[in-house]
Design an enzyme around this catalytic site. Structure first.
Site, short mmCIF file in Angstrom:
data_model
loop_
_atom_site.label_atom_id
_atom_site.label_comp_id
_atom_site.label_asym_id
_atom_site.label_seq_id
_atom_site.Cartn_x
_atom_site.Cartn_y
_atom_site.Cartn_z
N ASP A 37 -22.29 -65.96 -18.48
CA ASP A 37 -22.45 -65.14 -19.67
C ASP A 37 -22.39 -63.65 -19.33
OD1 ASP A 37 -24.82 -64.84 -18.38
OD2 ASP A 37 -26.10 -65.32 -20.09
N ASP A 257 -4.97 -46.42 -1.02
CA ASP A 257 -4.35 -46.17 -2.32
C ASP A 257 -5.47 -46.31 -3.34
OD1 ASP A 257 -2.99 -46.28 -4.74
OD2 ASP A 257 -1.37 -47.55 -3.97
N ASP A 268 -3.58 -41.65 -9.23
CA ASP A 268 -3.07 -42.73 -8.36
C ASP A 268 -2.59 -42.06 -7.07
OD1 ASP A 268 -1.89 -44.96 -7.27
OD2 ASP A 268 -0.29 -45.13 -8.76
N HIS A 351 6.30 -44.41 -10.80
CA HIS A 351 6.14 -44.98 -12.13
C HIS A 351 5.50 -43.93 -13.01
CE1 HIS A 351 1.92 -45.48 -10.92
NE2 HIS A 351 2.39 -45.96 -9.78
N GLU A 381 5.88 -41.97 -4.56
CA GLU A 381 5.15 -42.76 -3.57
C GLU A 381 6.06 -43.53 -2.59
OE1 GLU A 381 3.21 -46.32 -5.22
OE2 GLU A 381 3.52 -45.45 -7.19
N ARG A 403 2.28 -45.09 3.35
CA ARG A 403 2.71 -44.63 2.03
C ARG A 403 2.03 -43.29 1.76
NH1 ARG A 403 1.84 -48.89 -0.53
NH2 ARG A 403 -0.16 -48.64 -1.58
N1 GLY Z 1 -1.84 -48.12 -7.05
C1 GLY Z 1 -0.76 -48.79 -7.62
C2 GLY Z 1 0.49 -48.08 -7.40
O1 GLY Z 1 0.57 -47.23 -6.55
O2 GLY Z 1 1.43 -48.28 -8.09
MN MN Z 2 1.47 -45.76 -7.90
MN MN Z 3 -1.07 -46.16 -5.84
#
Ligand code: GLY
Ligand code: MN
Ligand code: MN
Length: 437
Positions: A37, A257, A268, A351, A381, A403
């Site tokens: 719950d 990340d 992000d 994105h 990225e 990255r």
């Molecule tokens: N953290 C998700 C991306 O980098 O798209």
């Molecule tokens: Mn991203």
């Molecule tokens: Mn990311």
């Protein structure tokens, strides 16, 4: 903060688009059960929040241009004192009008009863068609209920239209206040990244860095915008690694990340740094290729350029870098054309970013890449991920995953990196890591 007048202006914009022969509906998502719950903490669905400024479940917004009881209306819960005792303050019908600037508000319990009257005489119903089966069914049910009323069949809507592309087109351009929110969420995540660099030591666990991230973000009354990825050593090569439970080894890198959310707007950010504070020679070689790819991609973020250009620029640098290190064979053209680089760089360079971390909005329309315009926000990225099992690759490079990710605003003349407060170059990172938090 986004002011109520901005939410109201968005509703007026949709009213203008759909016209007086239509109605638009956007529903709050339901509370999700975590287990037993216990619920997940409620976070409004982005389109609903974008249109209303309302944080509450059990709510539904209607835009009905020209309707005698109001052009925009919110169905929500009446203030219920029992609920207030257990769960805290509620919006209620009066505040829906005075604080969120709706023309009118109704008890959500009266929705089924009032819908036929509201829908009567409208040709089209705009809503997020196909996103929520319960709402799809309800819209059909309400439409049919109009037919059963004394007004007759001719008064019932006869076209269901997806609202998605209209909201996407609005959300992709960020207003001044939205950009302020995004800058704030980038700043909060940025200082948390710096603190993680400064507290990191060999022998710690990935979850210790996660705790450091959470401490910094929650201390700013913020929260993560997605599950943080904290991958030490070869875990950095797992793109969606979220276990974050392994020990950080001396000599390895850690890829983090992690973003924050302010007023529901996401940042992000990814950085990859040495657990002991110093990059090895092999790590530097890979890192600098990714950094050069990042620089080349950011340089392509400007009005008039197209969505693919930052990615193509990053791929070119990474492909050449991989050729130079002997990790892929062929000419630059061949390596790009045959996607030979994709063994080590298997995702896109960015994105859209906004209320959702992978924000809404097209990347191409009718086969043509979308043109970048001022006030759009995207991530850049690039990365290189060399599996620990890549037997053809010299040992010194195996298990390295890197990255570098930033949040980039398209400005009138070029771009602005919102997440610029986290160091990015090897020298800057090594210097900041010497200073413990
Ligand atoms: N953290 C998700 C991306 O980098 O798209
Ligand atoms: Mn991203
Ligand atoms: Mn990311």
């Amino acid at each position: 903060m986004i002011k109520p007048a901005e939410f109201k202006a968005r509703r007026q914009q949709i009213a203008k688009i759909i016209g007086t022969d239509s109605i638009a509906i956007v529903k709050a998502k339901d509370v999700a059960i975590r287990n037993g719950d216990a619920d997940y903490k409620y976070r409004p669905e982005s389109n609903f929040y974008y249109m209303t400024g309302c944080h509450e479940p059990h709510s539904l917004m209607i835009i009905c241009p020209g309707y005698e009881k109001g052009d925009d209306m919110l169905f929500c819960r009446e203030v219920d004192h029992h609920n207030v005792i257990w769960n805290g303050p509620m919006l209620g019908l009066d505040d829906a009008k005075s604080k969120l600037l709706f023309d009118n508000s109704f008890d959500i319990k009266s929705l089924d009863r009032l819908m036929p009257e509201i829908m009567k005489g409208r040709d089209k119903v705009y809503f997020m068609l196909g996103e929520d089966t319960k709402l799809d069914n309800k819209v059909v049910e309400w439409t049919n209920s109009v037919k059963k009323e004394k007004w007759g069949k001719s008064q019932a809507p006869h076209e269901l239209v997806s609202l998605k592309s209209y909201l996407d087109d609005m959300r992709v351009y960020k207003s001044k206040d939205e950009i302020k929110c995004m800058q704030k969420s980038a700043n909060i995540a940025a200082q948390a990244h710096v603190k993680m660099m400064q507290t990191c030591k060999p022998g710690m666990y990935e979850y210790n860095l996660n705790a450091e991230f959470m401490r910094n973000v929650t201390n700013e009354n913020s929260q993560p915008s997605y599950l943080p990825i904290i991958g030490g050593g070869e875990n950095a090569c797992i793109l969606h690694y979220v276990n974050n439970n392994q020990q950080l080894q001396n000599g390895d890198l850690v890829l983090i990340d992690a973003g924050a959310e302010c007023d529901y707007y996401a940042s992000d950010i990814t950085r990859t740094f040495p657990i002991n504070g110093k990059y090895s020679k092999a790590q530097k070689e890979i890192y600098n290729i990714v950094l050069d790819a990042h620089t080349a991609a950011v340089a392509k973020v400007k009005p008039g350029n197209h969505w693919n250009e930052p990615h193509d620029a990053a791929v070119k640098v990474i492909a050449q870098g991989l050729i130079d290190l002997g990790l892929v064979k062929g000419t630059l053209d061949e390596v790009i054309k045959d996607h030979k680089y994709a063994e080590f760089y298997m995702h896109k360079t960015g994105h859209w970013l906004g209320l959702d971390v992978h924000d809404c909005g097209d990347y191409s329309v009718d086969g043509l890449w979308v043109e970048l315009e001022a006030n759009m926000v995207l991530t850049i990225e690039p990365g290189i991920y060399i599996s620990a099992d890549a037997k053809k690759v010299p040992k010194k490079y195996r298990g390295i995953g890197i990255r570098i990710e930033d949040d980039v605003l398209v400005t009138k003349t070029g771009s602005k990196i919102l997440s610029d407060k986290v160091p990015r170059s090897i020298d800057e990172i090594e210097t900041i890591m010497e200073k413990s938090a």
